[in-house]
Design a protein around this motif. Structure first.
Motif, PDB file in Angstrom:
ATOM      1  N   ILE A  88       0.866  -1.171   0.000  1.00  0.00           N
ATOM      2  CA  ILE A  88       0.000   0.000   0.000  1.00  0.00           C
ATOM      3  C   ILE A  88       0.905   1.225   0.000  1.00  0.00           C
ATOM      4  O   ILE A  88       1.788   1.358   0.849  1.00  0.00           O
ATOM      5  N   LEU A  89       0.694   2.097  -0.958  1.00  0.00           N
ATOM      6  CA  LEU A  89       1.411   3.363  -1.008  1.00  0.00           C
ATOM      7  C   LEU A  89       0.408   4.454  -0.646  1.00  0.00           C
ATOM      8  O   LEU A  89      -0.530   4.722  -1.403  1.00  0.00           O
ATOM      9  N   ALA A  90       0.567   5.046   0.532  1.00  0.00           N
ATOM     10  CA  ALA A  90      -0.413   5.998   1.066  1.00  0.00           C
ATOM     11  C   ALA A  90       0.189   7.384   1.230  1.00  0.00           C
ATOM     12  O   ALA A  90       1.341   7.531   1.635  1.00  0.00           O
ATOM     13  N   SER A  91      -0.626   8.389   0.932  1.00  0.00           N
ATOM     14  CA  SER A  91      -0.190   9.761   1.172  1.00  0.00           C
ATOM     15  C   SER A  91      -0.179  10.011   2.675  1.00  0.00           C
ATOM     16  O   SER A  91      -0.997   9.473   3.407  1.00  0.00           O
ATOM     17  N   LYS A  92       0.756  10.810   3.114  1.00  0.00           N
ATOM     18  CA  LYS A  92       0.795  11.171   4.529  1.00  0.00           C
ATOM     19  C   LYS A  92      -0.240  12.251   4.832  1.00  0.00           C
ATOM     20  O   LYS A  92      -0.784  12.301   5.926  1.00  0.00           O
ATOM     21  N   ARG A  93      -0.474  13.078   3.841  1.00  0.00           N
ATOM     22  CA  ARG A  93      -1.468  14.129   4.013  1.00  0.00           C
ATOM     23  C   ARG A  93      -2.850  13.532   3.737  1.00  0.00           C
ATOM     24  O   ARG A  93      -3.028  12.734   2.830  1.00  0.00           O
ATOM     25  N   HIS A  94      -3.822  13.912   4.519  1.00  0.00           N
ATOM     26  CA  HIS A  94      -5.167  13.353   4.380  1.00  0.00           C
ATOM     27  C   HIS A  94      -5.901  14.026   3.220  1.00  0.00           C
ATOM     28  O   HIS A  94      -6.518  15.072   3.386  1.00  0.00           O
ATOM     29  N   VAL A  95      -5.790  13.400   2.057  1.00  0.00           N
ATOM     30  CA  VAL A  95      -6.528  13.818   0.869  1.00  0.00           C
ATOM     31  C   VAL A  95      -7.243  12.591   0.342  1.00  0.00           C
ATOM     32  O   VAL A  95      -6.869  11.461   0.640  1.00  0.00           O
ATOM     33  N   LYS A  96      -8.281  12.787  -0.433  1.00  0.00           N
ATOM     34  CA  LYS A  96      -9.052  11.663  -0.968  1.00  0.00           C
ATOM     35  C   LYS A  96      -8.768  11.372  -2.433  1.00  0.00           C
ATOM     36  O   LYS A  96      -8.924  10.246  -2.882  1.00  0.00           O
ATOM     37  N   CYS A  97      -8.380  12.386  -3.206  1.00  0.00           N
ATOM     38  CA  CYS A  97      -8.328  12.233  -4.655  1.00  0.00           C
ATOM     39  C   CYS A  97      -6.950  12.570  -5.219  1.00  0.00           C
ATOM     40  O   CYS A  97      -6.246  13.425  -4.690  1.00  0.00           O
ATOM     41  N   LEU A  98      -6.627  11.934  -6.308  1.00  0.00           N
ATOM     42  CA  LEU A  98      -5.376  12.155  -7.005  1.00  0.00           C
ATOM     43  C   LEU A  98      -5.188  13.626  -7.369  1.00  0.00           C
ATOM     44  O   LEU A  98      -4.091  14.174  -7.246  1.00  0.00           O
ATOM     45  N   ASP A  99      -6.262  14.287  -7.778  1.00  0.00           N
ATOM     46  CA  ASP A  99      -6.142  15.686  -8.194  1.00  0.00           C
ATOM     47  C   ASP A  99      -5.977  16.653  -7.026  1.00  0.00           C
ATOM     48  O   ASP A  99      -5.788  17.853  -7.231  1.00  0.00           O
ATOM     49  N   GLU A 100      -6.006  16.150  -5.809  1.00  0.00           N
ATOM     50  CA  GLU A 100      -5.759  16.986  -4.637  1.00  0.00           C
ATOM     51  C   GLU A 100      -4.281  17.027  -4.264  1.00  0.00           C
ATOM     52  O   GLU A 100      -3.874  17.817  -3.418  1.00  0.00           O
ATOM     53  N   LEU A 101      -3.478  16.164  -4.895  1.00  0.00           N
ATOM     54  CA  LEU A 101      -2.046  16.150  -4.616  1.00  0.00           C
ATOM     55  C   LEU A 101      -1.402  17.390  -5.236  1.00  0.00           C
ATOM     56  O   LEU A 101      -1.790  17.820  -6.328  1.00  0.00           O
ATOM     57  N   THR A 102      -0.420  17.934  -4.558  1.00  0.00           N
ATOM     58  CA  THR A 102       0.345  19.040  -5.127  1.00  0.00           C
ATOM     59  C   THR A 102       1.243  18.485  -6.233  1.00  0.00           C
ATOM     60  O   THR A 102       1.443  17.261  -6.319  1.00  0.00           O
TER      61      THR A 102
END
Length: 162
Positions: free
Chosen positions: A54-68
């Motif tokens: 599992i590769l998880a973002s540390k920041r709590h976002v739900k969608c790919l387009d929310e990533l910087t």
């Protein structure tokens, strides 16, 4: 609070499973495989399959387009790095990738390896759920968990050398 059963058979409660793992509040069986400033990789906590990452973002976002842009670049680089290690270290020829936006957790990608034993469930995307259920229900053996931990250790060593 939500509950889940980990690969080691332990049941845990959490608000957000990904947040609990990426923050270090809860350590998945075998520990962290690799992490960056933005992402955390670990063995899936519910399904004892060697190399299921599992590769998880540390920041709590739900969608790919929310990533910087910076997070997105880090995600792509780390995803490729993990996949290369799965192939070179564990001999995993094929992987199914899953990312969904209606999850109860936050942004994460499943990297589900394909092994010969899985083909009895089929060769398409529809086969993945039966494979995961089989792993959860039939593969909680001491021998298999030892193999899963060995795979985690091998991936961790390969991904953290430099």
């Amino acid at each position: 609070m939500k509950k889940t059963t980990l690969a080691n058979g332990e049941t845990v409660e959490f608000e957000c499973l990904s947040c609990a793992i990426t923050s270090g509040e809860m350590e998945p069986d075998g520990g962290t495989i690799v992490e960056t400033e933005f992402f955390h990789a670990h063995q899936d906590v519910a399904y004892p399959i060697q190399g299921l990452v599992i590769l998880a973002s540390k920041r709590h976002v739900k969608c790919l387009d929310e990533l910087t842009d910076e997070e997105l670049l880090d995600y792509q680089r780390l995803l490729v790095k993990i996949r290369k290690a799965q192939r070179e270290v564990l001999g995993i020829e094929y992987v199914y990738y899953f990312y969904n936006e209606d999850t109860t957790h936050h942004f994460h990608t499943w990297m589900v390896p394909r092994y010969e034993w899985m083909y009895k469930f089929g060769r398409s995307i529809e086969s993945v759920r039966p494979v995961l259920l089989h792993a959860r229900n039939e593969m909680y053996t001491a021998e298999n968990l030892e193999d899963v931990r060995a795979a985690i250790s091998s991936l961790t060593k390969a991904l953290n050398k430099e």
